[in-house]
Design a protein around this motif. Structure first.
Motif, PDB file in Angstrom:
ATOM      1  N   GLN A   1      13.012  -6.437   3.822  1.00  0.00           N
ATOM      2  CA  GLN A   1      12.473  -6.548   2.551  1.00  0.00           C
ATOM      3  C   GLN A   1      12.464  -8.006   1.999  1.00  0.00           C
ATOM      4  OE1 GLN A   1      14.714  -4.134  -0.232  1.00  0.00           O
ATOM      5  NE2 GLN A   1      13.457  -2.071   0.371  1.00  0.00           N
TER       6      GLN A   1
ATOM      7  N   THR B   1       5.719  -1.922  -0.757  1.00  0.00           N
ATOM      8  CA  THR B   1       4.304  -2.205  -0.401  1.00  0.00           C
ATOM      9  C   THR B   1       4.403  -3.299   0.843  1.00  0.00           C
ATOM     10  OG1 THR B   1       3.239  -1.771  -2.517  1.00  0.00           O
ATOM     11  CG2 THR B   1       1.793  -2.975  -1.014  1.00  0.00           C
ATOM     12  N   PRO B   2       3.612  -3.190   1.644  1.00  0.00           N
ATOM     13  CA  PRO B   2       3.526  -4.147   2.772  1.00  0.00           C
ATOM     14  C   PRO B   2       2.772  -5.484   2.392  1.00  0.00           C
ATOM     15  CG  PRO B   2       2.986  -2.262   3.635  1.00  0.00           C
ATOM     16  CD  PRO B   2       2.780  -1.803   2.554  1.00  0.00           C
ATOM     17  N   VAL B   3       3.492  -6.654   2.463  1.00  0.00           N
ATOM     18  CA  VAL B   3       3.087  -7.995   2.011  1.00  0.00           C
ATOM     19  C   VAL B   3       2.963  -8.884   3.044  1.00  0.00           C
ATOM     20  CG1 VAL B   3       3.128  -7.576  -0.513  1.00  0.00           C
ATOM     21  CG2 VAL B   3       5.283  -8.398   0.826  1.00  0.00           C
TER      22      VAL B   3
ATOM     23  N   ASP C   1       8.622  -4.511  -7.392  1.00  0.00           N
ATOM     24  CA  ASP C   1       7.299  -4.620  -7.886  1.00  0.00           C
ATOM     25  C   ASP C   1       6.878  -6.083  -7.846  1.00  0.00           C
ATOM     26  OD1 ASP C   1       7.692  -1.755  -8.068  1.00  0.00           O
ATOM     27  OD2 ASP C   1       7.668  -1.896 -10.121  1.00  0.00           O
TER      28      ASP C   1
ATOM     29  N   ARG D   1      -0.023 -13.940  -2.243  1.00  0.00           N
ATOM     30  CA  ARG D   1      -0.810 -13.060  -3.265  1.00  0.00           C
ATOM     31  C   ARG D   1      -2.186 -13.509  -3.213  1.00  0.00           C
ATOM     32  NH1 ARG D   1       0.280  -8.573  -4.010  1.00  0.00           N
ATOM     33  NH2 ARG D   1       0.375  -8.552  -6.370  1.00  0.00           N
TER      34      ARG D   1
ATOM     35  N   GLU E   1       4.324  -9.452   8.314  1.00  0.00           N
ATOM     36  CA  GLU E   1       4.289  -8.449   7.379  1.00  0.00           C
ATOM     37  C   GLU E   1       5.868  -8.181   6.846  1.00  0.00           C
ATOM     38  OE1 GLU E   1       3.333  -4.095   7.810  1.00  0.00           O
ATOM     39  OE2 GLU E   1       1.532  -5.204   7.178  1.00  0.00           O
TER      40      GLU E   1
ATOM     41  N   ALA F   1       1.355  -4.862  -6.872  1.00  0.00           N
ATOM     42  CA  ALA F   1       2.120  -4.145  -5.589  1.00  0.00           C
ATOM     43  C   ALA F   1       3.424  -3.700  -5.740  1.00  0.00           C
ATOM     44  CB  ALA F   1       2.179  -5.299  -4.558  1.00  0.00           C
ATOM     45  N   PRO F   2       3.364  -2.233  -5.747  1.00  0.00           N
ATOM     46  CA  PRO F   2       4.871  -1.671  -6.219  1.00  0.00           C
ATOM     47  C   PRO F   2       5.770  -1.826  -5.061  1.00  0.00           C
ATOM     48  CG  PRO F   2       2.958  -0.009  -6.041  1.00  0.00           C
ATOM     49  CD  PRO F   2       2.397  -1.341  -5.584  1.00  0.00           C
TER      50      PRO F   2
ATOM     51  N   ILE G   1       8.204  -6.007   3.549  1.00  0.00           N
ATOM     52  CA  ILE G   1       8.014  -4.966   2.464  1.00  0.00           C
ATOM     53  C   ILE G   1       8.686  -5.548   1.261  1.00  0.00           C
ATOM     54  CG2 ILE G   1       8.810  -2.724   1.830  1.00  0.00           C
ATOM     55  CD1 ILE G   1       7.037  -2.758   4.313  1.00  0.00           C
TER      56      ILE G   1
END
Length: 400
Positions: free
Chosen positions: A352, A387-389, A333, A376, A327, A383-384, A329
């Protein structure tokens, strides 16, 4: 024809993979291989009580001293006698604790004049603190590694420490990589305007070799002609996996599917709902597995990461062959996702992640500058930043 989801396509591919035959290899040759059977200890480690510090071995009952130093225990040269009341033995880190001793006093906490030793600091707390007890690491007969464990440097050391010089692993996969396309030039310094340097074959071979031990034959570039493709496929009789790059789509010059059919391969599936890399082909010919990748270099790299590497891990005996995400951050956006699951080239600073601007499937500069793929989902909402991605690490073949 509805596109397969990535999860379904990966499951179908891995269902075709049968682990390769078992062989025994010297541990020095086992880096990156996967254990074919559990590994149990043939010895106890440590085999006896050892000192964890440089200092003096003695009986705790004799505190606060003084003591008479009667000898030395060094690594590989244990003290032959017994440590009795009022006696101490000079001891080195890793040396065998003398019989009768049950405490090690650090040399910083002692003063010695001739054979007389005095306490100047604080005794260890607890008193056995500086002793590595017999079996502290593992005992004879204990299972240390399960089957399917990947052997890295630490695992190799553990195998040797457990008393093994050889391990059972799966045979390394035999891979043939075929780079095809009339537009490809084998001379990167001499390309006409209608040509591009043939880079996919080298890239895919490097990706495979970086991920795990394999035997790799790279062929190409091969012209977009049936007779040329038939000639190179005839060189693949002993391959476990055949990887093609280019010619997997639907154009008049995309000949991989008919060439595979003429070779006797059966298509298991074609086209997956991923971006980049939709026109991926998976076929079988007996026990052989063919993975046809798109020709665009980024598409070829991403689909090899998602399909070829997991397949090779499965054939090599890995119990968890798929890449694992971690994960991060979102540093900026991220826009909404499209109809296909997208893998966005990006840079991660350890916290990040920031997407690269140029996401074209032919952009080698973007690929080379990226360290991760942002995962994605199809139709993902925007996802601003913050947001965790989920991301996949590229530099180590996707094993987090």
């Amino acid at each position: 024809m509805a596109l397969l989801s990535l999860d379904e396509a990966q499951a179908r591919l891995l269902a075709l993979a049968r682990p390769l035959p078992i062989e025994r290899v010297a541990i020095a040759d086992a880096l990156g291989r996967y254990l074919a059977e559990p590994l149990r200890a043939r010895r106890t480690q440590p085999p006896a009580d050892l000192s964890a510090m440089d200092g003096y071995a003695m009986r705790a009952a004799d505190l606060p001293g003084p003591w008479r130093v009667i000898g030395e225990s060094a690594c590989g040269h244990p003290f032959a006698g017994t440590c009795n009341a009022g006696e101490a033995v000079r001891i080195a880190t890793g040396a065998l604790l003398p019989a009768g001793a049950d405490m090690v006093l650090m040399q910083e906490d002692a003063a010695r004049e001739g054979a007389t030793l005095s306490l100047t600091g604080t005794p260890p707390d607890p008193l056995g603190k500086h002793i590595r007890c017999k079996g502290m690491d593992f005992a004879e007969g204990a299972q240390l590694l399960g089957h399917g464990t990947r052997l890295g440097p630490a695992q190799m050391a553990l195998v040797l420490g457990a008393g093994h010089s050889h391990v059972a692993v799966r045979r390394a996969p035999r891979v043939v990589i075929i780079d095809s396309g009339d537009e490809l030039s084998s001379d990167p310094g001499n390309c006409a305007v209608h040509q591009i340097p043939a880079s996919n074959g080298v890239m895919l071979e490097a990706l495979v070799r970086q991920a795990l031990p394999c035997s790799v034959l790279r062929i190409g570039p091969v012209a977009d002609r049936m007779e040329a493709l038939a000639a190179v496929l005839s060189q693949c009789e002993h391959a476990d996996v055949v990887v093609t790059s280019g010619g997997a789509s639907v154009g008049d010059h995309d000949l991989i599917r008919p060439a595979l059919a003429a070779w006797g391969a059966e298509i298991d599936f074609w086209k997956v709902a991923v971006k980049p890399g939709k026109p991926i082909i998976v076929a079988t010919r007996g026990e052989q597995i063919v993975v046809g990748l798109p020709g665009n270099p980024v598409s070829s790299h991403v689909t090899a990461f998602l399909f070829v590497l997991p397949l090779l891990r499965a054939l090599s005996g890995a119990v968890a062959p798929l890449p694992r995400s971690v994960e991060a951050i979102a540093g900026e956006d991220l826009p909404p996702g499209g109809p296909r699951r997208e893998f966005v080239r990006a840079v991660w600073d350890g916290r990040q992640v920031t997407a690269r601007r140029n996401q074209d499937s032919g952009a080698l500069g973007t690929l080379a500058a990226s360290t991760v793929l942002i995962d994605r989902p199809a139709e993902a909402p925007a996802a601003p930043a913050g947001t965790p991605v989920p991301i996949y690490l590229l530099e180590n073949g996707g094993i987090a």
